[in-house]
Scaffold this motif. Structure first.
Motif, PDB file in Angstrom:
ATOM      1  N   PHE A  76      40.430   7.332  23.922  1.00 10.53           N
ATOM      2  CA  PHE A  76      39.208   8.149  23.960  1.00 10.53           C
ATOM      3  C   PHE A  76      39.516   9.522  24.559  1.00 10.53           C
ATOM      4  N   ALA A  77      40.259   9.527  25.672  1.00  7.69           N
ATOM      5  CA  ALA A  77      40.578  10.791  26.344  1.00  7.69           C
ATOM      6  C   ALA A  77      41.465  11.672  25.481  1.00  7.69           C
TER       7      ALA A  77
ATOM      8  N   LEU B 195      24.341   4.527  15.536  1.00 10.93           N
ATOM      9  CA  LEU B 195      24.288   4.159  16.954  1.00 10.93           C
ATOM     10  C   LEU B 195      22.941   3.551  17.309  1.00 10.93           C
ATOM     11  N   LEU B 196      21.875   4.185  16.864  1.00 11.17           N
ATOM     12  CA  LEU B 196      20.526   3.781  17.257  1.00 11.17           C
ATOM     13  C   LEU B 196      20.099   2.454  16.651  1.00 11.17           C
TER      14      LEU B 196
ATOM     15  N   ALA C  97      30.702   2.665  21.484  1.00  9.22           N
ATOM     16  CA  ALA C  97      29.451   3.429  21.424  1.00  9.22           C
ATOM     17  C   ALA C  97      29.651   4.854  21.915  1.00  9.22           C
ATOM     18  N   TRP C  98      30.369   5.014  23.023  1.00 15.78           N
ATOM     19  CA  TRP C  98      30.639   6.357  23.539  1.00 15.78           C
ATOM     20  C   TRP C  98      31.476   7.162  22.536  1.00 15.78           C
ATOM     21  N   ALA C  99      32.451   6.516  21.917  1.00 15.20           N
ATOM     22  CA  ALA C  99      33.302   7.219  20.953  1.00 15.20           C
ATOM     23  C   ALA C  99      32.490   7.671  19.738  1.00 15.20           C
TER      24      ALA C  99
ATOM     25  N   LEU D 224      35.998   8.372  15.786  1.00 14.67           N
ATOM     26  CA  LEU D 224      35.547   7.276  14.934  1.00 14.67           C
ATOM     27  C   LEU D 224      36.608   6.183  14.834  1.00 14.67           C
ATOM     28  N   THR D 225      37.878   6.568  14.854  1.00 12.83           N
ATOM     29  CA  THR D 225      38.957   5.577  14.854  1.00 12.83           C
ATOM     30  C   THR D 225      38.901   4.729  16.123  1.00 12.83           C
ATOM     31  N   VAL D 226      38.673   5.379  17.259  1.00 12.17           N
ATOM     32  CA  VAL D 226      38.534   4.646  18.518  1.00 12.17           C
ATOM     33  C   VAL D 226      37.344   3.688  18.437  1.00 12.17           C
TER      34      VAL D 226
END
Length: 261
Positions: free
Chosen positions: A64-65, A126-127, A87-89, A74-76
């Motif tokens: 992610f970082a 996401l939602l 979700a964060w990614a 999107l790959t993460v």
């Protein structure tokens, strides 16, 4: 009775009780042994899973970082599906798509719409997750509203509805105040006129005049090292008729309404 004798009698009673229990359990010894082994295996499996999960999570946050583009995020998200990390990614991918779309809004209509639609898709995806953490859901709702506003053209009802959903779901959110102001602005006639006008603009990269010093030999009819020909409007070209613009005149910029005390 002396204390030593009492202690000896107590030990005998305890030993007798234990022996009686062992006699009762002896017929079930095999089942008890199997149960103990099962519990031991489960405990070992739990600790192995916990260690492996911690390592996978650390690896995922490292990815992610290191991600720097929507596709990388999107790959993460795909590699760690079903986790908060995913979700964060996906949220970051949507926000980067949104930034790309907004940045290209005045110069490249096709690129802008592509970025904004990609952002809308990721925020909507996401939602759909009902267990999404609140912090992610708030940002996804706000991002969705901004993407729809930027795509709205003359029809701004979807963007208003998205902002209203955010305010209704999270009235104490840090985004609620921003959303409320956008709702007020979008309902004003001047904002509607501006978006209707802006939607009619071509916004193609070739519409933007390029500085003369960027003209290269790739320009039709030019050889490497040639001085570029003056173009209409250049002082070296001299006075001449100016090309009429096919763009409609711009309306006055919308003025944000002041909040009443």
């Amino acid at each position: 009775m002396k204390s030593e004798e009492r202690h000896h009698l107590q030990e005998n009673d305890l030993a007798g009780t234990l022996e009686a229990w062992l006699e009762k359990l002896r017929p079930h010894a095999n089942q008890l042994l199997i149960g103990i082994l099962v519990v031991a295996v489960l405990l070992v499996g739990f600790f192995v899973w916990q260690t492996t999960s911690s390592a996978a999570a650390a690896k995922g946050w490292g990815e992610f970082a290191a991600a720097g583009s929507p596709d990388a995020f999107l790959t993460v998200a795909d590699d760690h599906a079903g986790t908060d990390l995913a979700a964060w990614a996906r949220l970051r991918a949507g926000e980067l798509f949104l930034a790309q779309g907004v940045r290209a809004a005045t110069s490249d209509r096709k690129m802008s719409e592509e970025g904004l639609k990609n952002a809308e898709t990721e925020f909507q995806r996401l939602l759909q997750n009902t267990s999404l953490p609140r912090q992610i859901r708030e940002r996804a709702l706000y991002g969705l509203a901004v993407a729809r506003e930027s795509l709205s053209g003359s029809d701004i009802q979807k963007s208003i509805a998205a902002y209203e959903e955010l305010v209704r779901a999270y009235p104490d959110s840090k985004f609620a105040g921003l959303a409320t102001r956008r709702i007020e602005d979008l309902k004003s006639e001047s904002t509607r006129e501006f978006y209707a006008w802006f939607d009619k603009q071509p916004r193609r990269p070739e519409d933007r005049p390029q500085p003369k010093d960027l003209v290269t030999a790739t320009t039709p009819g030019m050889e490497l090292g040639e001085t570029p020909l003056p173009w209409p409007g250049d002082p070296a070209f001299g006075p001449g008729p100016q090309a009429a613009s096919d763009r409609p005149p711009a309306p006055a910029l919308p003025v944000r309404s002041e909040a009443t005390p």
